[in-house]
Design a protein around this motif. Structure first.
Motif: not given
Lengths: 362, 362
Positions: A75-77, A83-87, A352-356
């Motif tokens: 997870a990246y900021k 905040i997002q995840l990669f695939r 990228t997939v955002k984390v709410d």
């Protein structure tokens, strides 16, 4: 099956380490996700609980017969605090591929991805910011039934733990010296090299240890049948740029289908750089160098993203690649993937997939 | 280094199960042996403690990178009440071979054997008496350091647990149907098939599951390079009696050097029955059957001792061995080894090691 994820709050939070002292995989956050499986009741009791030791019977099958699989993602900021995840769906999918090969019951990929998002959201303050920094996410499954006969376990535990991490190989993208292994092998067709099971890594340690003693940073693995064709480097996939074209070993059943590997291939196609998956002999690589055509070599993986190779040692002969400097294309790929991961450049692939923010769960 | 073994007594002992209901590996005794390793202090704190769950950090390396090895041996109670082990020094030695291959620090074989003797002596009332009955002894080592980078662990735990057991494959020495596997492989030269590490067993489950679905009891494994040469059967070594001569696959680096395998070979030499270790192709086995020369086939291992094979299925063709009956020589070997183990016949090889009563420790 829709299952609500329970949340058990801890009384006191840990002190967070300084970002500069993180390293890789040394610190763990305040919470973890846990879910249990029993042959009679399936996967049940998904829950986010305080990070704490797990208690297992000494006869738990994971200790004896190695039914253990895992995944790794990050997870990246971004600069604006997103905040997002990669695939991550690729990792969920591969986790189930690993389950299938190891006779572990399939998991609900959507449930697990939701659980990861909730966990990451709760732990958002643990995500370190900046170049090479991320929150490493480690989902894993282990066989927990106490039984000493060899057969698939009837009980499992799935966990997700989080580790705030700096770059896997330190802060610099510095090319490393690689030893081409001719005695030990990592995996063979018909075996389990194409899935992420713990035994693959245990089997790789001895060769790595011996290579380090000889002054090399990593192993380049050849195929087990003929000791001839390139498979992986360390625990990464490998790419060669030869005379303008990029080649990587074709997935054959003993090579891990890396998420970063796939991303590199897609990126190169997007850029219209020639890229090909093929059976590549180590002899051909050395011959390409001989002709002055071996331009760049690099490993790809979730932990390091891109890891340039500066020297290859095979059969008593060493060759230096691109004057021990990181190649232009290697750097471009690294910048593009980490740029997308950190939200610094456009993501044309929807990777990228955002984390709410999950405020409700708190 | 001489280390005293501490003993922590439990308050209440468990109820012992009825011998008829034992099965294999389902019950555990009141105590276990434990010893810890830290890179700074070596192996330390050898102790016999109540059998109880072990507590590990979720990042413990055994769960992720599979550094886990084990041994299996048995304690027997003879008619006069003597307790004895069968060639335990072979298991201690092989445990260290497994340690070496898996980058686990070497253990003191004498200390561990003493610990096993003390533990068995304390638990003497758990040893079931009679044909096929024994106290199964499971020493194992696992990597306990919490760390997510791939490298050898800096911390380990060694345990020995005991399980009163009946015969592994039930009470009868009944010949089983075996499927010769052509797709999956167990191990390859350069890998870890010659040592007892957990990943080997995890890798074998899928083929076993598919064979069972087709109606076979076990897998016969072929070599991974050519899919041609016989390696093991299930988790046992394999023997063929062809025209009066016994042959077994030669140890090649991917076959486990079984203690029972070695005992069978020594016994046959002692009896002056021709025996040979060789590379054996499955084609040659089927050709020997065609000529009417394939007289007996059996597996050998600690758990089952001798397990006769009644049928082999390979490449769509099935052959029946010795009319699905246990062969005369197989039975003679079984009787000799179990006879020595149970103290019913003379032990010309000095294979048994008596366990003295350790009253002092109680």
């Amino acid at each position: 099956m829709k299952q609500d994820i329970a949340f058990i709050q801890r009384e006191e939070l840990k002190a967070k380490p300084e970002p500069v002292s993180l390293g890789f995989g040394n610190y763990y956050t305040d919470y973890m996700f846990v879910m249990d499986y029993h042959i009679d009741s399936g996967w049940h009791d998904p829950r986010i609980v305080p990070y704490e030791p797990i208690t297992l019977d000494p006869a738990a099958m994971v200790f004896h017969y190695g039914q253990a699989i895992f995944e790794g993602l990050k997870a990246y900021k971004t600069a604006d605090g997103t905040i997002q995840l990669f695939r991550p769906e690729k990792n969920m999918n591969r986790l189930n591929e690993s389950c299938a090969r190891l006779c572990i019951p399939q998991i609900d990929e959507q449930l697990l991805l939701n659980a990861i998002k909730q966990l990451v959201s709760i732990e958002k303050d643990w995500i370190p910011e900046g170049e090479g920094m991320s929150l490493y996410i480690r989902p894993f499954i282990l066989a927990t039934e106490p039984h000493l006969g060899v057969r698939p376990s009837h009980q499992y535990k799935l966990l997700v733990i989080l580790s705030p991490s700096g770059a896997y190989y330190g802060s610099q993208l510095s090319p490393v010296k690689i030893h081409v292994e001719e005695h030990y092998v990592r995996a063979v067709i018909g075996g389990v090299g194409h899935v992420k099971t713990s035994g693959n890594y245990a089997a790789s340690l001895k060769a790595q240890e011996e290579a380090e003693e000889k002054g090399y940073a990593q192993i380049l693995w050849l195929d087990a049948k003929e000791n001839k064709y390139v498979e992986e480097v360390g625990s990464m996939n490998i790419f060669f740029k030869i005379n303008g074209e990029v080649v990587t070993p074709k997935l054959n059943g003993s090579i891990l289908p890396g998420v970063t590997r796939d991303s590199v291939i897609q990126l190169l196609k997007h850029w219209e750089v020639p890229v090909r998956e093929a059976r590549i002999s180590i002899e051909d690589i050395f011959a390409a160098h001989e002709r002055g055509e071996l331009e760049e070599v690099f490993g790809s993986g979730t932990a390091a993203v891109i890891s340039p190779v500066g020297e290859l040692n095979w059969n008593g002969k060493s060759i230096v690649i691109n004057e021990q400097q990181i190649g232009q294309l290697s750097q471009r790929i690294y910048d593009a993937i980490t740029g997308i991961q950190l939200g610094k450049v456009e993501d044309p692939f929807d990777w990228t997939v955002k984390v709410d923010r999950v405020e409700s769960v708190l």
